[in-house]
Design an enzyme around this catalytic site. Structure first.
Site, mmCIF file in Angstrom:
data_model
loop_
_atom_site.group_PDB
_atom_site.id
_atom_site.type_symbol
_atom_site.label_atom_id
_atom_site.label_comp_id
_atom_site.label_asym_id
_atom_site.label_seq_id
_atom_site.Cartn_x
_atom_site.Cartn_y
_atom_site.Cartn_z
ATOM 1 C CB THR A 125 -36.136 -6.359 3.490
ATOM 2 O OG1 THR A 125 -35.015 -4.996 4.139
ATOM 3 C CG2 THR A 125 -35.272 -7.593 3.520
ATOM 4 C CD GLU A 126 -37.915 -7.648 -3.301
ATOM 5 O OE1 GLU A 126 -37.222 -8.383 -4.267
ATOM 6 O OE2 GLU A 126 -38.506 -6.585 -3.929
ATOM 7 N N GLY A 130 -31.464 -7.476 0.631
ATOM 8 C CA GLY A 130 -31.306 -6.892 1.988
ATOM 9 C C GLY A 130 -30.403 -5.825 2.026
ATOM 10 N NE ARG A 242 -28.847 2.814 7.147
ATOM 11 C CZ ARG A 242 -28.546 2.902 5.808
ATOM 12 N NH1 ARG A 242 -27.773 3.671 5.376
ATOM 13 N NH2 ARG A 242 -28.683 1.846 4.960
ATOM 14 C CD GLN A 336 -20.230 -11.960 32.635
ATOM 15 O OE1 GLN A 336 -21.133 -12.330 31.671
ATOM 16 N NE2 GLN A 336 -19.609 -12.458 33.274
ATOM 17 N N GLY A 339 -25.354 -11.217 36.654
ATOM 18 C CA GLY A 339 -24.962 -12.661 36.883
ATOM 19 C C GLY A 339 -26.200 -13.727 36.452
ATOM 20 C CD GLU A 363 -34.414 2.031 10.081
ATOM 21 O OE1 GLU A 363 -33.776 3.279 9.920
ATOM 22 O OE2 GLU A 363 -35.298 2.069 10.749
ATOM 23 C CB THR A 365 -25.655 -5.560 8.689
ATOM 24 O OG1 THR A 365 -24.719 -4.915 7.516
ATOM 25 C CG2 THR A 365 -26.651 -6.517 8.174
HETATM 26 N N1 COS Z 1 -27.972 9.483 -1.288
HETATM 27 C C1 COS Z 1 -27.975 9.682 -2.423
HETATM 28 N N2 COS Z 1 -27.528 8.942 -3.408
HETATM 29 C C2 COS Z 1 -27.085 7.697 -3.154
HETATM 30 C C3 COS Z 1 -27.058 7.238 -1.707
HETATM 31 C C4 COS Z 1 -27.622 8.324 -0.651
HETATM 32 N N3 COS Z 1 -27.426 8.010 0.566
HETATM 33 N N4 COS Z 1 -26.358 6.091 -1.813
HETATM 34 C C5 COS Z 1 -26.156 5.734 -2.945
HETATM 35 N N5 COS Z 1 -26.446 6.801 -3.827
HETATM 36 C C6 COS Z 1 -26.456 6.893 -5.232
HETATM 37 C C7 COS Z 1 -24.993 6.683 -5.537
HETATM 38 O O1 COS Z 1 -24.308 7.870 -5.559
HETATM 39 C C8 COS Z 1 -25.181 6.013 -6.942
HETATM 40 O O2 COS Z 1 -25.508 6.933 -7.954
HETATM 41 P P1 COS Z 1 -24.705 6.786 -9.446
HETATM 42 O O3 COS Z 1 -25.388 6.011 -10.304
HETATM 43 O O4 COS Z 1 -24.901 8.369 -9.834
HETATM 44 O O5 COS Z 1 -23.169 6.843 -9.172
HETATM 45 C C9 COS Z 1 -26.312 5.098 -6.781
HETATM 46 O O6 COS Z 1 -26.966 5.714 -5.755
HETATM 47 C C10 COS Z 1 -25.869 3.608 -6.688
HETATM 48 O O7 COS Z 1 -25.191 3.697 -5.521
HETATM 49 P P2 COS Z 1 -24.167 2.527 -5.082
HETATM 50 O O8 COS Z 1 -23.162 2.066 -6.432
HETATM 51 O O9 COS Z 1 -23.446 2.984 -3.928
HETATM 52 O O10 COS Z 1 -25.201 1.208 -4.873
HETATM 53 P P3 COS Z 1 -24.937 -0.179 -4.283
HETATM 54 O O11 COS Z 1 -25.711 -1.129 -4.916
HETATM 55 O O12 COS Z 1 -23.537 -0.429 -3.939
HETATM 56 O O13 COS Z 1 -25.504 0.009 -2.584
HETATM 57 C C11 COS Z 1 -25.588 0.526 -0.358
HETATM 58 C C12 COS Z 1 -25.225 0.937 -1.803
HETATM 59 C C13 COS Z 1 -24.893 -0.558 0.098
HETATM 60 C C14 COS Z 1 -25.173 1.625 0.448
HETATM 61 C C15 COS Z 1 -27.165 0.240 -0.566
HETATM 62 O O14 COS Z 1 -27.437 -0.925 -0.951
HETATM 63 C C16 COS Z 1 -27.502 -0.043 1.037
HETATM 64 O O15 COS Z 1 -27.804 0.998 1.655
HETATM 65 N N6 COS Z 1 -27.903 -1.162 1.483
HETATM 66 C C17 COS Z 1 -28.486 -1.460 2.713
HETATM 67 C C18 COS Z 1 -29.983 -1.289 2.705
HETATM 68 C C19 COS Z 1 -30.718 -1.339 3.781
HETATM 69 O O16 COS Z 1 -30.356 -0.802 4.692
HETATM 70 N N7 COS Z 1 -31.499 -2.497 4.143
HETATM 71 C C20 COS Z 1 -32.156 -2.773 5.294
HETATM 72 C C21 COS Z 1 -33.421 -2.740 5.106
HETATM 73 S S1 COS Z 1 -34.545 -1.440 4.808
HETATM 74 S S2 COS Z 1 -35.385 -1.185 6.925
#
Ligand code: COS
Length: 385
Positions: A125-126, A130, A242, A336, A339, A363, A365
């Site tokens: 996270t930055e 997030g 998770r 609740q 109370g 991890e 939202t």
């Molecule tokens: N396993 C393997 N590959 C994955 C994957 C997973 N769980 N999730 C995504 N990928 C791959 C995708 O298939 C995609 O590959 P291609 O480029 O070949 O298509 C690539 O990674 C990018 O995936 P995507 O386009 O879905 O990325 P997004 O930027 O849209 O982000 C989410 C996806 C929202 C799922 C991701 O940013 C996320 O998990 N965010 C939450 C992070 C988090 O939990 N933060 C809390 C702090 S850490 S404690």
């Protein structure tokens, strides 16, 4: 309900429960008040070998899996989510090494982690990255045989107290998510320091800080996995961890439920213990039902992960989403049921309710969990056509 845990799994549960009751319950209110890191409890956990639960035996661990880790996390969470967060974040920080580390990295770091000699933290996270994990701005530039890291990580659990940090930084911005890489950075490396400790609403016993990298040089061998595999390392790490957050939800909900039942049996109103009133019984019945459903789901997903299934994204998101929403509802309902007493700091449920909130946030939202589940469903539907 019987979840058919093995003798060994029951022993792990009993051991974690004993630590929770003897070492955590007596100090949890004070830790919550002061925000002190629970070093004594960590020492006890280390002596009990629980830090090595999920680490293979060849690296000094007990060689168990996700289910055993969930069982231990649940018991610690039943007593204090702040302490269990410090413990669970250790696993989160270790997964990048476990899943993608070289043999040399595993030999270098895992034995100390398994022994609880060195704590670990995961830095993704930055300020602007997030939910959008791909928005990482911290950079790592290759210069000769070293990577030079610059940037700031935010809200990092175990920040400052951990000795080992697995972090994500951009090595090639032009490649988007494929331009991120994962690194292991040790505390004490020149150019690596910590920001202020955050003052949090809940899980106050856990340490949360910034990680600041200012021309921090790490050897090339500290790259985890391939250059450009950082986004995958982060996603696979979160897929693995998770369900443990779900287990935290089951534990804190169970703890709050037990407090509510204890109180409702003693509290007399209108001449009767309040547990005899149907309004209270229905709330307790709903709490018990949702906890059992959450536990069944978390254990089932943990077993699925332990079966070696390749893609566990959807299932692990489902277990985190459901069990942490249950945790928020049950802890709120426990307040609740109790109370005015529930709202007071003399009882632990107000702390449990404050603590539970983070489970719906960290991890990923619970809105992000729904995105992950939704994306997986779309892929499944496309495949089945
Ligand atoms: N396993 C393997 N590959 C994955 C994957 C997973 N769980 N999730 C995504 N990928 C791959 C995708 O298939 C995609 O590959 P291609 O480029 O070949 O298509 C690539 O990674 C990018 O995936 P995507 O386009 O879905 O990325 P997004 O930027 O849209 O982000 C989410 C996806 C929202 C799922 C991701 O940013 C996320 O998990 N965010 C939450 C992070 C988090 O939990 N933060 C809390 C702090 S850490 S404690």
């Amino acid at each position: 309900m019987d979840y058919f845990l093995t003798e060994e799994q029951l022993m792990i549960r009993d051991l974690a429960r004993q630590i929770a009751e003897e070492k955590i319950v007596p100090v949890r209110a004070e830790l919550d008040e002061t925000g002190e890191f629970p070093w004594d409890v960590m020492k006890t956990i280390a002596q009990s070998d629980l830090f090595g639960l999920f680490i293979p035996e060849e690296y000094g661990g007990l060689g168990k899996g996700c289910l055993e880790l969930c069982v231990a996390v649940e018991e610690l969470s039943r007593a204090c989510l702040g302490v269990s967060t410090s413990y669970a974040a250790n696993a989160l920080g270790t997964y990048p090494l476990l899943l993608f580390g070289t043999e040399d990295q595993k030999k270098r770091f895992l034995p100390d982690i398994a022994a609880g000699k060195r704590l670990v933290a995961f830095g993704l996270t930055e300020a602007n990255a997030g939910s959008d994990a791909g928005g990482t701005q911290t950079t790592a530039r290759l210069e000769g045989n070293e990577y030079v890291i610059n940037g700031t990580k935010q809200w990092i659990t175990n920040g400052g107290v951990a000795e080992i940090y697995t972090i994500i930084a951009i090595t090639d911005r032009s490649k988007g998510p494929r331009g991120a890489s994962a690194f292991v950075v040790e505390k004490g490396t020149p150019g690596f320091s910590f920001g202020k400790k955050e003052n949090k609403m809940g899980i106050r016993a856990s340490a949360t800080t910034e990680l600041i990298f200012d021309n921090c040089r790490v050897p090339r061998e500290n790259l985890i996995g391939k250059d450009g595999a950082g986004f995958l390392v982060a996603m696979k790490t979160l897929d693995s961890s998770r369900t443990g957050v779900g287990a935290q939800g089951v534990g804190v909900a169970q703890g709050a439920f037990e407090e509510a039942v204890k109180f409702a049996r003693k509290r007399v109103q209108f001449g009767h213990p309040v547990i005899t009133f149907q309004a209270i019984q229905h709330m307790l019945a709903d709490m018990a039902t949702s906890i059992e459903a959450a536990r069944a789901l978390v254990y089932a997903v943990a077993r699925f992960i332990d079966s070696g299934a390749k893609d566990v994204s959807k299932e692990s998101a489902i277990s985190k989403l459901y069990a942490t929403d249950v945790a928020m509802k049950v802890t709120t309902d426990a307040v609740q049921v109790m109370g005015g007493s529930g709202y007071m700091k003399e009882y632990p449920v107000e702390k449990m309710m404050r603590d539970a909130k983070i489970l719906q946030i960290y991890e990923g939202t619970n809105q992000i969990q729904r995105n992950v589940i939704g994306q997986a469903l779309i892929k499944e539907f496309a495949r089945s056509k």
